[in-house]
Design a protein around this motif. Structure first.
Motif, PDB file in Angstrom:
ATOM      1  N   LEU A 188       0.829  -1.201   0.000  1.00 36.63           N
ATOM      2  CA  LEU A 188       0.000   0.000   0.000  1.00 36.63           C
ATOM      3  C   LEU A 188       0.869   1.260   0.000  1.00 36.63           C
ATOM      4  O   LEU A 188       0.596   2.217  -0.731  1.00 36.63           O
ATOM      5  CB  LEU A 188      -0.936  -0.018   1.209  1.00 36.63           C
ATOM      6  CG  LEU A 188      -2.134   0.890   1.213  1.00 36.63           C
ATOM      7  CD1 LEU A 188      -2.991   0.712  -0.026  1.00 36.63           C
ATOM      8  CD2 LEU A 188      -2.982   0.610   2.462  1.00 36.63           C
ATOM      9  N   VAL A 189       1.928   1.265   0.784  1.00 34.02           N
ATOM     10  CA  VAL A 189       2.843   2.410   0.797  1.00 34.02           C
ATOM     11  C   VAL A 189       3.514   2.553  -0.571  1.00 34.02           C
ATOM     12  O   VAL A 189       3.577   3.653  -1.122  1.00 34.02           O
ATOM     13  CB  VAL A 189       3.907   2.275   1.915  1.00 34.02           C
ATOM     14  CG1 VAL A 189       4.989   3.347   1.775  1.00 34.02           C
ATOM     15  CG2 VAL A 189       3.264   2.360   3.296  1.00 34.02           C
ATOM     16  N   ALA A 190       3.989   1.454  -1.115  1.00 32.68           N
ATOM     17  CA  ALA A 190       4.685   1.491  -2.409  1.00 32.68           C
ATOM     18  C   ALA A 190       3.763   1.954  -3.542  1.00 32.68           C
ATOM     19  O   ALA A 190       4.231   2.548  -4.515  1.00 32.68           O
ATOM     20  CB  ALA A 190       5.263   0.121  -2.736  1.00 32.68           C
ATOM     21  N   ALA A 191       2.471   1.710  -3.414  1.00 30.68           N
ATOM     22  CA  ALA A 191       1.515   2.069  -4.475  1.00 30.68           C
ATOM     23  C   ALA A 191       1.181   3.556  -4.499  1.00 30.68           C
ATOM     24  O   ALA A 191       0.581   4.031  -5.462  1.00 30.68           O
ATOM     25  CB  ALA A 191       0.236   1.258  -4.310  1.00 30.68           C
ATOM     26  N   GLN A 192       1.574   4.286  -3.469  1.00 26.70           N
ATOM     27  CA  GLN A 192       1.247   5.712  -3.396  1.00 26.70           C
ATOM     28  C   GLN A 192       2.183   6.502  -4.292  1.00 26.70           C
ATOM     29  O   GLN A 192       3.375   6.221  -4.353  1.00 26.70           O
ATOM     30  CB  GLN A 192       1.330   6.216  -1.956  1.00 26.70           C
ATOM     31  CG  GLN A 192       0.485   5.449  -0.972  1.00 26.70           C
ATOM     32  CD  GLN A 192      -0.973   5.335  -1.385  1.00 26.70           C
ATOM     33  OE1 GLN A 192      -1.608   6.319  -1.728  1.00 26.70           O
ATOM     34  NE2 GLN A 192      -1.495   4.120  -1.355  1.00 26.70           N
ATOM     35  N   ASP A 193       1.644   7.476  -4.950  1.00 25.88           N
ATOM     36  CA  ASP A 193       2.438   8.321  -5.851  1.00 25.88           C
ATOM     37  C   ASP A 193       2.703   9.645  -5.147  1.00 25.88           C
ATOM     38  O   ASP A 193       2.101  10.667  -5.468  1.00 25.88           O
ATOM     39  CB  ASP A 193       1.674   8.520  -7.164  1.00 25.88           C
ATOM     40  CG  ASP A 193       2.494   9.250  -8.205  1.00 25.88           C
ATOM     41  OD1 ASP A 193       3.738   9.216  -8.111  1.00 25.88           O
ATOM     42  OD2 ASP A 193       1.896   9.861  -9.107  1.00 25.88           O
ATOM     43  N   GLU A 194       3.578   9.608  -4.177  1.00 26.41           N
ATOM     44  CA  GLU A 194       3.866  10.790  -3.374  1.00 26.41           C
ATOM     45  C   GLU A 194       5.336  11.158  -3.470  1.00 26.41           C
ATOM     46  O   GLU A 194       6.165  10.349  -3.881  1.00 26.41           O
ATOM     47  CB  GLU A 194       3.485  10.534  -1.907  1.00 26.41           C
ATOM     48  CG  GLU A 194       2.011  10.248  -1.690  1.00 26.41           C
ATOM     49  CD  GLU A 194       1.099  11.447  -1.929  1.00 26.41           C
ATOM     50  OE1 GLU A 194       1.586  12.592  -1.869  1.00 26.41           O
ATOM     51  OE2 GLU A 194      -0.095  11.230  -2.169  1.00 26.41           O
ATOM     52  N   SER A 195       5.681  12.363  -3.036  1.00 28.89           N
ATOM     53  CA  SER A 195       7.040  12.872  -3.174  1.00 28.89           C
ATOM     54  C   SER A 195       7.968  12.455  -2.041  1.00 28.89           C
ATOM     55  O   SER A 195       9.180  12.652  -2.133  1.00 28.89           O
ATOM     56  CB  SER A 195       7.014  14.394  -3.267  1.00 28.89           C
ATOM     57  OG  SER A 195       6.419  14.936  -2.101  1.00 28.89           O
ATOM     58  N   SER A 196       7.435  11.912  -0.956  1.00 31.60           N
ATOM     59  CA  SER A 196       8.291  11.462   0.144  1.00 31.60           C
ATOM     60  C   SER A 196       7.682  10.224   0.776  1.00 31.60           C
ATOM     61  O   SER A 196       6.491   9.934   0.612  1.00 31.60           O
ATOM     62  CB  SER A 196       8.440  12.560   1.208  1.00 31.60           C
ATOM     63  OG  SER A 196       7.253  12.686   1.974  1.00 31.60           O
ATOM     64  N   TYR A 197       8.533   9.515   1.504  1.00 34.00           N
ATOM     65  CA  TYR A 197       8.051   8.309   2.168  1.00 34.00           C
ATOM     66  C   TYR A 197       6.948   8.650   3.175  1.00 34.00           C
ATOM     67  O   TYR A 197       5.939   7.947   3.249  1.00 34.00           O
ATOM     68  CB  TYR A 197       9.205   7.579   2.869  1.00 34.00           C
ATOM     69  CG  TYR A 197       8.748   6.278   3.475  1.00 34.00           C
ATOM     70  CD1 TYR A 197       8.678   5.131   2.703  1.00 34.00           C
ATOM     71  CD2 TYR A 197       8.351   6.204   4.811  1.00 34.00           C
ATOM     72  CE1 TYR A 197       8.233   3.937   3.245  1.00 34.00           C
ATOM     73  CE2 TYR A 197       7.907   5.018   5.358  1.00 34.00           C
ATOM     74  CZ  TYR A 197       7.845   3.876   4.575  1.00 34.00           C
ATOM     75  OH  TYR A 197       7.393   2.700   5.109  1.00 34.00           O
ATOM     76  N   THR A 198       7.104   9.724   3.911  1.00 36.56           N
ATOM     77  CA  THR A 198       6.092  10.084   4.905  1.00 36.56           C
ATOM     78  C   THR A 198       4.764  10.421   4.242  1.00 36.56           C
ATOM     79  O   THR A 198       3.698  10.032   4.732  1.00 36.56           O
ATOM     80  CB  THR A 198       6.577  11.239   5.801  1.00 36.56           C
ATOM     81  OG1 THR A 198       7.739  10.787   6.509  1.00 36.56           O
ATOM     82  CG2 THR A 198       5.513  11.667   6.794  1.00 36.56           C
ATOM     83  N   LEU A 250       1.730  19.983   7.758  1.00 34.16           N
ATOM     84  CA  LEU A 250       2.850  19.938   8.707  1.00 34.16           C
ATOM     85  C   LEU A 250       4.177  19.644   8.008  1.00 34.16           C
ATOM     86  O   LEU A 250       5.237  19.921   8.558  1.00 34.16           O
ATOM     87  CB  LEU A 250       2.606  18.856   9.772  1.00 34.16           C
ATOM     88  CG  LEU A 250       1.423  19.077  10.711  1.00 34.16           C
ATOM     89  CD1 LEU A 250       1.252  17.864  11.610  1.00 34.16           C
ATOM     90  CD2 LEU A 250       1.621  20.336  11.538  1.00 34.16           C
ATOM     91  N   LEU A 251       4.086  19.072   6.817  1.00 34.03           N
ATOM     92  CA  LEU A 251       5.287  18.682   6.076  1.00 34.03           C
ATOM     93  C   LEU A 251       5.707  19.793   5.124  1.00 34.03           C
ATOM     94  O   LEU A 251       4.861  20.484   4.565  1.00 34.03           O
ATOM     95  CB  LEU A 251       5.024  17.406   5.280  1.00 34.03           C
ATOM     96  CG  LEU A 251       4.628  16.185   6.103  1.00 34.03           C
ATOM     97  CD1 LEU A 251       4.187  15.060   5.172  1.00 34.03           C
ATOM     98  CD2 LEU A 251       5.795  15.748   6.995  1.00 34.03           C
ATOM     99  N   PRO A 252       7.012  19.960   4.941  1.00 35.58           N
ATOM    100  CA  PRO A 252       7.463  20.951   3.959  1.00 35.58           C
ATOM    101  C   PRO A 252       6.934  20.605   2.567  1.00 35.58           C
ATOM    102  O   PRO A 252       6.736  19.432   2.252  1.00 35.58           O
ATOM    103  CB  PRO A 252       8.999  20.817   4.001  1.00 35.58           C
ATOM    104  CG  PRO A 252       9.300  20.113   5.277  1.00 35.58           C
ATOM    105  CD  PRO A 252       8.107  19.276   5.603  1.00 35.58           C
ATOM    106  N   SER A 253       6.715  21.605   1.766  1.00 32.86           N
ATOM    107  CA  SER A 253       6.246  21.383   0.394  1.00 32.86           C
ATOM    108  C   SER A 253       7.274  20.588  -0.381  1.00 32.86           C
ATOM    109  O   SER A 253       8.483  20.782  -0.184  1.00 32.86           O
ATOM    110  CB  SER A 253       5.998  22.710  -0.305  1.00 32.86           C
ATOM    111  OG  SER A 253       4.978  23.421   0.358  1.00 32.86           O
ATOM    112  N   PRO A 254       6.784  19.706  -1.264  1.00 31.57           N
ATOM    113  CA  PRO A 254       7.728  18.884  -2.037  1.00 31.57           C
ATOM    114  C   PRO A 254       8.516  19.703  -3.042  1.00 31.57           C
ATOM    115  O   PRO A 254       8.191  20.744  -3.453  1.00 31.57           O
ATOM    116  CB  PRO A 254       6.836  17.883  -2.772  1.00 31.57           C
ATOM    117  CG  PRO A 254       5.441  18.357  -2.630  1.00 31.57           C
ATOM    118  CD  PRO A 254       5.417  19.397  -1.554  1.00 31.57           C
TER     119      PRO A 254
END
Length: 169
Positions: A63-73, A165-169
């Motif tokens: 499920l984590v690997a399937a996400q198309d996000e800019s960081s692991y968090t 809460l996270l810095p912008s990618p």
């Protein structure tokens, strides 16, 4: 019968009746197979619980690997929300409730350490990333006890607030 069907039957039994009712005979009955059919795949209750935990870890990793996000968090957050929204989260509670033996939970503890350490050195703000991951843990716990605590708009707001809460990618 396939292993996944037997594991689904065990999870269903755990969800409906609790860890005290998890026996090989009860799982076989729930799955509609003979006890011998179950024993072919899982020789002991501990082997069954170990397989449940291994499947949980693999499912969340996927499920984590399937996400198309800019960081692991960000991927971890999206995966957590996907798991909660889909009801896959309940699986965590019932399986960890069944594993009273600390040895059986060792792979889950190792996975949790891996998930919470993954990519931390690559995060622009490691502490903010840790706060978001810890919030995910709290969400898992709360939603396990009250699966209908949030509606879709509340999940989306929670998602956006945690992303902020996270810095912008």
């Amino acid at each position: 019968m396939r292993k996944d069907e037997l594991l689904n039957a065990a999870e269903s039994l755990l969800a409906d009746q609790g860890a005290g009712c998890l026996t090989l005979a009860a799982v076989a009955e729930r799955a509609g197979v003979s006890k011998g059919g179950l024993l072919y795949h899982f020789a002991t209750k501990e082997a069954l619980i170990k397989a449940l935990i291994e499947r949980l870890i693999a499912d969340f990793d996927e499920l984590v690997a399937a996400q198309d996000e800019s960081s692991y968090t960000r991927s971890y957050l999206a995966a957590t929300l996907a798991a909660v929204r889909s009801g896959r989260l309940r699986r965590w509670a019932v399986v960890t409730g069944a594993a009273g033996d600390p040895q059986l939970l060792a792979p889950l503890r190792e996975a949790m350490c891996r998930w919470h350490r993954a990519g931390m050195e690559a995060e622009a703000d490691p502490m903010a990333a840790q706060i978001v991951r810890l919030a995910c843990e709290g969400l898992w716990d709360v939603a396990t006890h009250d699966p209908e605590i949030y509606d879709e708009s509340q999940y989306e707001e929670l998602h956006q607030r945690l992303l902020a809460l996270l810095p912008s990618p």
